[in-house]
Each structure stands twice: as structure tokens, then as C-alpha cells.
Design an enzyme around this catalytic site. Sequence first.
Site, PDB file in Angstrom:
ATOM      1  N   TYR A 189       0.811  -1.215   0.000  1.00  0.00           N
ATOM      2  CA  TYR A 189       0.000   0.000   0.000  1.00  0.00           C
ATOM      3  C   TYR A 189       0.848   1.271   0.000  1.00  0.00           C
ATOM      4  CZ  TYR A 189      -4.328  -2.550   1.080  1.00  0.00           C
ATOM      5  OH  TYR A 189      -5.425  -3.376   1.026  1.00  0.00           O
ATOM      6  N   SER A 230      -1.628  -6.583  -7.270  1.00  0.00           N
ATOM      7  CA  SER A 230      -1.752  -5.460  -6.351  1.00  0.00           C
ATOM      8  C   SER A 230      -2.288  -5.943  -5.015  1.00  0.00           C
ATOM      9  CB  SER A 230      -2.696  -4.400  -6.912  1.00  0.00           C
ATOM     10  OG  SER A 230      -4.049  -4.867  -6.862  1.00  0.00           O
ATOM     11  N   ASP A 231      -2.023  -5.167  -3.971  1.00  0.00           N
ATOM     12  CA  ASP A 231      -2.814  -5.334  -2.767  1.00  0.00           C
ATOM     13  C   ASP A 231      -4.195  -4.761  -3.071  1.00  0.00           C
ATOM     14  OD1 ASP A 231      -3.604  -5.930  -0.193  1.00  0.00           O
ATOM     15  OD2 ASP A 231      -1.819  -5.086   0.730  1.00  0.00           O
ATOM     16  N   TRP A 232      -5.157  -5.092  -2.238  1.00  0.00           N
ATOM     17  CA  TRP A 232      -6.554  -4.763  -2.513  1.00  0.00           C
ATOM     18  C   TRP A 232      -6.800  -3.271  -2.243  1.00  0.00           C
ATOM     19  CZ3 TRP A 232      -4.960  -9.227  -3.430  1.00  0.00           C
ATOM     20  CH2 TRP A 232      -5.772 -10.268  -3.889  1.00  0.00           C
TER      21      TRP A 232
END
Length: 743
Positions: free
Chosen positions: A249, A280-282
Site C-alpha cells: 500500500y 496489487s494489494d486490494w
Amino acid sequence: MRISMGKMVLWSGAALGAMVLAASTAQAQEAPTAATIKAADARAAATVKAMKPEEKTILTHGIMPMDLGMGNVVIPKDAVPGAGYIAGIDRLGVPALKETDASLGVSYVMGLRKDGATALPSGVLQAATWNPEILYNGGAMIGGEARAKGFNVLLAGGVNLMRDPRNGRTFEYLSEDPLLSGMLVGAAIRGIQSNHIISTIKHFALNGQETGRKYVDIKISEAAAKESDLLAFKIGIEQGQPLSVMCAYNRVGGQNACSNDFLLNKVLKKDWGWKGFVMSDWGAVPGVEAAINGLDQQSGAELDKGLFFADKLADKAKADPKWAARLDNMNQRVLTAIYAAGIDKFPAKGGEKIDFAAHAKVAEETAKQGIVLLKNEGGVLPLMKTAKSIAVIGGYADGGVLSGGGSSQVQGEGGAVYSIPLSGTGVWAGLIGQNYHRSSPLKAITAQAPQAKVTYRDGRYITDAVEKAKQAEVAVVFVTQFTTEGLDVPDLHLPQGQDELIAAVAAANPNTIVVLETGGPVVMPWLPKVKAVVEAWYPGARGGEAIASVLFGDTNPSGRLPITFPASTDQLPRPKLDGSDWVEPNFAGDPTSGSDILHADYDIEGSDVGYRWFARKGQKALFPFGYGLSYTSFQSSGLSVKGLTATFTVKNTGQRDGDEVAQLYLTTRNGEVKQRLVGFARVSLKAGESKPVSLTIDPRLLADWKNGLWTSPKGTYSFALGKDAETLGEKVSITLPAKSWKE
């Protein structure tokens, strides 16, 4: 089977594959290797050539296949409720990707699937074993359970170094040292990927705090990053061959980690030659330009401000050959991972029976090996099974053991025995609730001492707890520090008056034992007043039984701290957590006040993370990295270092069988303090037994990163055997030539 090779005493993943208890009917396979991945890459390139233009954005984005009240998300019929779903391409035989959290087991997702899974102990407890074999076994077990539930991607492999002990996700990660973290995460990933499923390694990179996690900008030099956090990832990738990397993030050098040309393109893909795909991270994708900057897949797109890797990406590819080539490469990388894992040939169908009783033993053995004995004055431990009276106080010890919160939350069948909301309403409040596994320390203690009168008080009223402690021979106080994704802790004291509870009980009973269930380090103002302290971390599905086994001596404690316990936050590089004075943290990580940029200066300590910082500053920790007591005693001697090979002998000089964690440190280079863990081995020894140990030193641990090269100067390198990072024994100095080399 134990063998000596590479950088330390390693464990044979192939031999262990047959030993690990299978989680499903599928046979555990050899995890993907560099050769496997190379062949898969060539096959993937051929598939990309066969793809139609409209198919080329199918694998580049996904959804969260759960009804979270976040808008109109159509959930495909073949999806499994979990973290993510990426559609497949039936025409080409490409399966859908079905993803679940996390490193500690198959995530409970707040009970939305109406099932349970086996919870491994926290990552930091796993690291406290200093045992790659135990990480492999745990990885194989949770990977098998993921497959049995129909998932083919496990969002595991957390390896960020602990730069601040207040980080809410410290419990998920492993250690503060790049060698220890990298070797252990690599073993876990090999275990996971032995099930024909993909594992990630995460969060890439420098993801060191939850406060302002979506907009904190990390300042660090390339050299410092390469010698610390990036080295942990590099070793983990070398050892585990993860097929996916999940970016972070936070920002690094002003750029989002998931849209960071330096991290994703230059370091990961060019310098390291890694062939898998970056997801990606969420909710971490800033825009379509992230694709050019190295991101291959947009995960949980409904959490972003827009769906960037579908029509917008396709339009870019139609208009610009550079974007078209990048889109092909994105697909090739995802396909490489699918083929290398064998997802297309060995599909995870789900619905397979899981032997939860057998898997609980894997979790229990992990906990037994990772519990750390911090103090044992007068040999008060192990407890006698003939004890007449024991007062058990606090920590919800009558019902269960604590687990960490957030996306990694795992619960067994039936869910938590206790569930305490943290704050707020809605689904995200449930995700970071305080939950306890169904493994009662009180019941386990009672079973160990069947003749004793065992009583329990919850500790809410100190007066009541003190009265009960006065009536018992021994008082065992369970205390907890809950930590979670989305929030950092403000300080290192135990919350809710538990420090005062311990002090009062210790004043009432001279045989007071403290059992800590914490996500990371805590300070201990009551330490001189108690007889014993046991760090049990978050001990997982069978934590209660593991704690009792250590307390009563069935298990000889052999865990060693993988992180430094500071005496106070004043000893930290940043005594005040960056942003804690003006940011009100929340799970989404969005700014709630002040600027949209928060700066964290990691150049203060640079690559001297944890014990390295303490050595540089000449500070004494409350408990140093590598520390841990035992019910027996060990001696390491006969150190010899020739070139990059160190040999010595470890002997059990006590009366009990047990495991020693042998530790080898670089202490100085040309007279300058430069402490580095350069080798370790967990050695099992019977009373009186000796064993030789041979360690191969990774030259990167002796070097600096300069001008795009690893460089070690000519000179004198001093090494020492260590009981821990501060208790150094036999020393040897050698002369090494100057050397420079590429990644």
C-alpha cells in the site's frame, strides 16, 4: 532429512513433502523450481500469441467474490467466497484464479463461507522456531487446506522486516533480520506451492506501519533498502520461487509501491530476473499507468477508485505498441505462474475432506517450537505435575488463545470461542475484531496437573485476582496484547491495566508466572517482581495445549526471539510513530486529517534494523534478538571460519534433551561495528550429546550495495558465536580480499 548446503543448515523440501500431513487427497508435489518456471514461461509465450485481443484483459483484473455491501459486484458461479477471483479463458484451457488469504491459514473471512480451517501460530512465532522445516510443514498444510477448499492461490509469504514494533501487522511477518526472514519465508512458500497452487511473497516493499498505510511515503536510500528489506525478499524468492509478488500500500520514494518503476521493473524484474506476476494489494492501484510501472494484475478492483486494467488498459494497448507489448508481458507472467504451479493440469476442485485433527498437530508442534522462555528465576519452571494448587488468571485463558486481526484471521470449525468487536460497525469492523481460538489453556493446565486444585479468575477485578493468587502455590497470569491489520498500537505497554494486574498478583504470590500472548514486543515494568515469563505470541489452533506442554516440561522451550524487545520506545530509531499525532488510523487507510502525504524516514537506521541498530548505538535491549532460555544448557565451541565456511560444535551440557539455536554473527569489519546474523542452525541434542555444525556464509551479508554492485572491501572480518545478538562467545577474525559482483 537434514542436509548441509547453501547458506546454512537447510532442510530437504523433497524429503519433507512425503512427511507433511496431506491436507487433501492430492499428493504433495515438488514445489516449482527455476527450471520449471523457465519451461512454463516458454509455454506461456505461446499461449499469448494465441490470445484474441478481447481476451488479453481477462487475466489482468479481478474482484472480491463476496457480498460486502460495496456495490454491484456480480459473483461468478464457480467462485469461492474469499479474497479474490480472476476469470479464466475457457477457449485456451486457462483456469480461473481463486484466491484466499493468508500466511497463517485459509482465512475465515468473518465466517462468510460457513467453514473453518487450521490456524497456524502467528508469523513471528513461526520465526521464533528458527526452523525452516517447521515453516515448510506449516506451508504444506495450509496450502493443502486451501486446495481442498477450491482455492488455487494463497496470499501468503509475508516477509516485511520489523522496523517498528508498534506495527499492527508485526504478528503476520517473521523477523527483523533479512537472512532469517528470507530463509524461513522461502521454506513456507515451497511448502505451499507443493500443492499445485500459487503463493505470493508480500508486501513489496518497505511496508512497515499501518498508520496511514495507503499514503505514507518511505524515504530510504537504495543501498539501505538492498541491504535490508529487499535482501529479505531476494533470499525468499531464491529459496521459495514464489510465482506471484504482492506489492504494498505504501509509497516508496514518492511513488505508490504498486506503481513503482524502481521496485517492480528495475529491481524485481530486471535485476532479479523474476518471471512471475505482480498482483496489487486490494485497493492499492492508483491508475492505469501502474501497468507500465510494473504491475501485472489489479486485485479486488472494486476497492480501487476505478477499474483500470480492463477497457482503459485495452484502449492504451490499441493506441500504443509499447502498451501492447506490456499487455502481452502481463499475460505471459500470469500464465507462467499458472503453468508452473500446474493449476491447469491439477485443478483444485474443492469439497475434499480435511483431517483437522492431524493438521492441529502441525499447528501444535509449531507452537511448541516457537514459544520462548524469557525468564525462569530459581527454576520455578517446569511446574511439577504434583502441584497442589494453581491459580490461573486473566487472558480469557478459560476459553482460548488470542489471534491477530485482519485479513489473515483464521478460525476453526465453529468460529471463535470469544469474539470482541474492536469498534465501529459494518463488515470491516468485523474483520478486525478480537478473536480467540478454541484451545483453552485452563483445560490444558488442569489436564497436566490432575491432582491439583486449579482455579480461574478473569482478572477484571484485581482484588479478586489477588485473593485467589494468595490461596495458590503458583499463580499463572495470562496477559494479551491484541494487534491487527489496519491499526498500530500506540505504545508497548500491555493494555487494559494488565501491567498493574501482574504487579499486584506478583506481590501476593512469590511464584508468579506470566504468559504473554502478544503480537510483538512489549515492555515489562513488572519483570523484576515475577519468577518466570513465557512468550507464547499468538499460538494458533492448539495454543493452549502447547503452552501447558512448555509450562510442565513435556516440551523443553527452544524458541528464540526473532525480534528485539526494546526496554522502551526511546530506544527506537523513531520514538514517535510517524503520523500517530495527527492521523486517526482506519482499516481502509484513507487520510482522515492533515495532508495526503505522510513521510517516514527509514534512512535514520538505514539497513541497521533491529539488533543491528542496537549494536550501532551501543544500547542494551530488554531482551535481545536471538534470546531464549531452556530447561537444559548448551555450549558452542571450536569456531573456525575459512573463506565463507564456518564450522563449530554444539553440545548439550545439561540433564534434559532439547534443541539449541546456534547463531553466528559478523561483529566488525575492519574494526567498525557491523553486526550481522550470517548463519544459524536449529540442532536437536540429547543430554550430553554433541554435534558438528557447518554454515556457508552468504557474501551479501558481508558487503555493501554501491553503484549497482555488491562490494566487500579487503580487510579483517570478525565473527562470533552468539547465544543471542548481545551475548557473544567465541570469536574468530579472518582476512578476506576485496570483491564486487552484480545481483
